[in-house]
Design a protein around this motif. Structure first.
Motif, PDB file in Angstrom:
ATOM      1  N   ASP A 177      35.933  60.833  15.418  1.00 27.30           N
ATOM      2  CA  ASP A 177      34.951  60.094  16.224  1.00 27.30           C
ATOM      3  C   ASP A 177      34.344  58.912  15.479  1.00 27.30           C
ATOM      4  N   GLU A 178      34.476  58.894  14.167  1.00 28.87           N
ATOM      5  CA  GLU A 178      33.844  57.851  13.358  1.00 28.87           C
ATOM      6  C   GLU A 178      34.792  56.721  12.976  1.00 28.87           C
ATOM      7  N   GLU A 179      36.072  56.887  13.182  1.00 28.17           N
ATOM      8  CA  GLU A 179      37.056  55.913  12.694  1.00 28.17           C
ATOM      9  C   GLU A 179      36.771  54.487  13.172  1.00 28.17           C
ATOM     10  N   GLN A 180      36.536  54.295  14.463  1.00 29.55           N
ATOM     11  CA  GLN A 180      36.295  52.946  14.985  1.00 29.55           C
ATOM     12  C   GLN A 180      35.005  52.353  14.422  1.00 29.55           C
ATOM     13  N   HIS A 181      33.945  53.158  14.381  1.00 28.76           N
ATOM     14  CA  HIS A 181      32.671  52.683  13.830  1.00 28.76           C
ATOM     15  C   HIS A 181      32.829  52.305  12.361  1.00 28.76           C
ATOM     16  N   ARG A 182      33.542  53.158  11.621  1.00 29.12           N
ATOM     17  CA  ARG A 182      33.762  52.895  10.193  1.00 29.12           C
ATOM     18  C   ARG A 182      34.472  51.563  10.001  1.00 29.12           C
ATOM     19  N   GLU A 183      35.533  51.331  10.738  1.00 36.33           N
ATOM     20  CA  GLU A 183      36.307  50.094  10.571  1.00 36.33           C
ATOM     21  C   GLU A 183      35.478  48.865  10.925  1.00 36.33           C
ATOM     22  N   THR A 184      34.670  48.960  11.979  1.00 33.14           N
ATOM     23  CA  THR A 184      33.808  47.849  12.374  1.00 33.14           C
ATOM     24  C   THR A 184      32.799  47.535  11.269  1.00 33.14           C
ATOM     25  N   CYS A 222      36.277  57.768   0.560  1.00 33.99           N
ATOM     26  CA  CYS A 222      35.629  57.231  -0.629  1.00 33.99           C
ATOM     27  C   CYS A 222      35.642  55.707  -0.581  1.00 33.99           C
ATOM     28  N   LEU A 223      34.465  55.142  -0.638  1.00 33.33           N
ATOM     29  CA  LEU A 223      34.276  53.704  -0.639  1.00 33.33           C
ATOM     30  C   LEU A 223      34.101  53.250  -2.081  1.00 33.33           C
ATOM     31  N   TYR A 224      34.838  52.227  -2.478  1.00 28.18           N
ATOM     32  CA  TYR A 224      34.750  51.707  -3.843  1.00 28.18           C
ATOM     33  C   TYR A 224      34.146  50.314  -3.810  1.00 28.18           C
ATOM     34  N   VAL A 225      33.069  50.122  -4.580  1.00 35.46           N
ATOM     35  CA  VAL A 225      32.466  48.796  -4.729  1.00 35.46           C
ATOM     36  C   VAL A 225      32.275  48.522  -6.214  1.00 35.46           C
ATOM     37  N   TRP A 226      32.378  47.268  -6.574  1.00 33.23           N
ATOM     38  CA  TRP A 226      32.253  46.906  -7.983  1.00 33.23           C
ATOM     39  C   TRP A 226      30.802  46.656  -8.350  1.00 33.23           C
ATOM     40  N   ARG A 227      30.072  45.977  -7.473  1.00 31.68           N
ATOM     41  CA  ARG A 227      28.643  45.722  -7.701  1.00 31.68           C
ATOM     42  C   ARG A 227      27.942  45.755  -6.351  1.00 31.68           C
ATOM     43  N   LEU A 228      26.716  46.255  -6.339  1.00 33.04           N
ATOM     44  CA  LEU A 228      25.982  46.294  -5.075  1.00 33.04           C
ATOM     45  C   LEU A 228      25.708  44.901  -4.531  1.00 33.04           C
ATOM     46  N   GLU A 229      25.614  43.917  -5.404  1.00 33.86           N
ATOM     47  CA  GLU A 229      25.361  42.548  -4.932  1.00 33.86           C
ATOM     48  C   GLU A 229      26.539  41.983  -4.143  1.00 33.86           C
ATOM     49  N   ASP A 230      27.695  42.622  -4.234  1.00 31.63           N
ATOM     50  CA  ASP A 230      28.889  42.165  -3.499  1.00 31.63           C
ATOM     51  C   ASP A 230      28.933  42.654  -2.056  1.00 31.63           C
ATOM     52  N   ILE A 231      28.011  43.544  -1.691  1.00 32.15           N
ATOM     53  CA  ILE A 231      28.076  44.137  -0.346  1.00 32.15           C
ATOM     54  C   ILE A 231      26.737  43.987   0.373  1.00 32.15           C
ATOM     55  N   ASP A 232      26.789  44.162   1.669  1.00 25.98           N
ATOM     56  CA  ASP A 232      25.600  44.131   2.514  1.00 25.98           C
ATOM     57  C   ASP A 232      24.994  45.539   2.513  1.00 25.98           C
ATOM     58  N   ARG A 233      23.827  45.675   1.933  1.00 26.75           N
ATOM     59  CA  ARG A 233      23.200  46.998   1.799  1.00 26.75           C
ATOM     60  C   ARG A 233      22.812  47.600   3.147  1.00 26.75           C
ATOM     61  N   ASP A 234      22.459  46.759   4.107  1.00 25.36           N
ATOM     62  CA  ASP A 234      22.135  47.278   5.440  1.00 25.36           C
ATOM     63  C   ASP A 234      23.371  47.910   6.078  1.00 25.36           C
ATOM     64  N   VAL A 235      24.514  47.289   5.897  1.00 26.29           N
ATOM     65  CA  VAL A 235      25.764  47.846   6.427  1.00 26.29           C
ATOM     66  C   VAL A 235      26.102  49.137   5.689  1.00 26.29           C
ATOM     67  N   LEU A 236      25.923  49.164   4.372  1.00 27.02           N
ATOM     68  CA  LEU A 236      26.158  50.395   3.609  1.00 27.02           C
ATOM     69  C   LEU A 236      25.248  51.512   4.124  1.00 27.02           C
ATOM     70  N   THR A 237      23.997  51.191   4.374  1.00 27.29           N
ATOM     71  CA  THR A 237      23.065  52.183   4.904  1.00 27.29           C
ATOM     72  C   THR A 237      23.572  52.740   6.230  1.00 27.29           C
ATOM     73  N   GLN A 238      24.057  51.875   7.107  1.00 29.02           N
ATOM     74  CA  GLN A 238      24.604  52.327   8.390  1.00 29.02           C
ATOM     75  C   GLN A 238      25.815  53.238   8.189  1.00 29.02           C
ATOM     76  N   LEU A 239      26.693  52.882   7.254  1.00 27.50           N
ATOM     77  CA  LEU A 239      27.852  53.730   6.968  1.00 27.50           C
ATOM     78  C   LEU A 239      27.415  55.120   6.501  1.00 27.50           C
ATOM     79  N   ILE A 240      26.438  55.164   5.620  1.00 27.37           N
ATOM     80  CA  ILE A 240      25.943  56.444   5.105  1.00 27.37           C
ATOM     81  C   ILE A 240      25.311  57.252   6.227  1.00 27.37           C
ATOM     82  N   GLU A 241      24.443  56.618   7.014  1.00 25.00           N
ATOM     83  CA  GLU A 241      23.765  57.322   8.101  1.00 25.00           C
ATOM     84  C   GLU A 241      24.757  57.867   9.123  1.00 25.00           C
ATOM     85  N   ARG A 242      25.764  57.093   9.468  1.00 24.27           N
ATOM     86  CA  ARG A 242      26.766  57.549  10.447  1.00 24.27           C
ATOM     87  C   ARG A 242      27.575  58.706   9.876  1.00 24.27           C
ATOM     88  N   SER A 243      27.979  58.594   8.614  1.00 24.84           N
ATOM     89  CA  SER A 243      28.758  59.653   7.974  1.00 24.84           C
ATOM     90  C   SER A 243      27.964  60.954   7.923  1.00 24.84           C
TER      91      SER A 243
END
Length: 138
Positions: free
Chosen positions: A85-92, A106-127
């Protein structure tokens, strides 16, 4: 609290001031997103807990979300993101995240400054929400 001491020891052992700061920032972000406090699961900093049981009969406990600082990157564990149920949301959301790579859960990031933290928060909350829905008695 002993659990906090263990988490602090893992963070203190990370090479580099910036990587340690990213780990501390990720602890704050994940605590807010999950509503849970950090705890060690081996060398992974996990948040919350759920009990799973597969059709095969295999069962166990795991953290709802977590991360580990690995050589050169942060490994962020989002077990609920692989549920059908999460696949489409995850990809978006991943398309909006920024510089990353993704394994099954497993999501791999090199530095937090390289990503949008609000989007990361949404990914965590949905998961986490998907896991709590699938395993409601945890």
């Amino acid at each position: 609290m002993q659990a906090e001491a263990g988490v602090d020891a893992i963070i203190d052992a990370i090479d580099g001031d910036k990587r340690r700061a990213d780990a501390r920032d990720l602890i704050a972000l994940m605590s807010r997103a999950t509503g849970e406090q950090p705890r060690l699961w081996g060398n992974i900093i996990g948040f919350g807990r759920y009990h799973y049981q597969y059709e095969s009969g295999h069962e166990g406990d795991s953290f709802l979300a977590g991360f580990a600082s690995r050589k050169g990157k942060l490994s962020i564990y989002l077990m609920g993101s692989y549920l059908p149920d999460e696949e489409q949301h995850r990809e978006t959301l991943l398309a909006q995240l920024g510089k990353h790579s993704m394994g099954k859960a497993c999501l791999y990031v090199w530095r937090l400054e390289d990503i949008d933290r609000d989007v990361l928060t949404q990914l965590i909350e949905r998961s986490v929400g998907a896991l709590r829905k699938r395993y409601p008695h945890s």
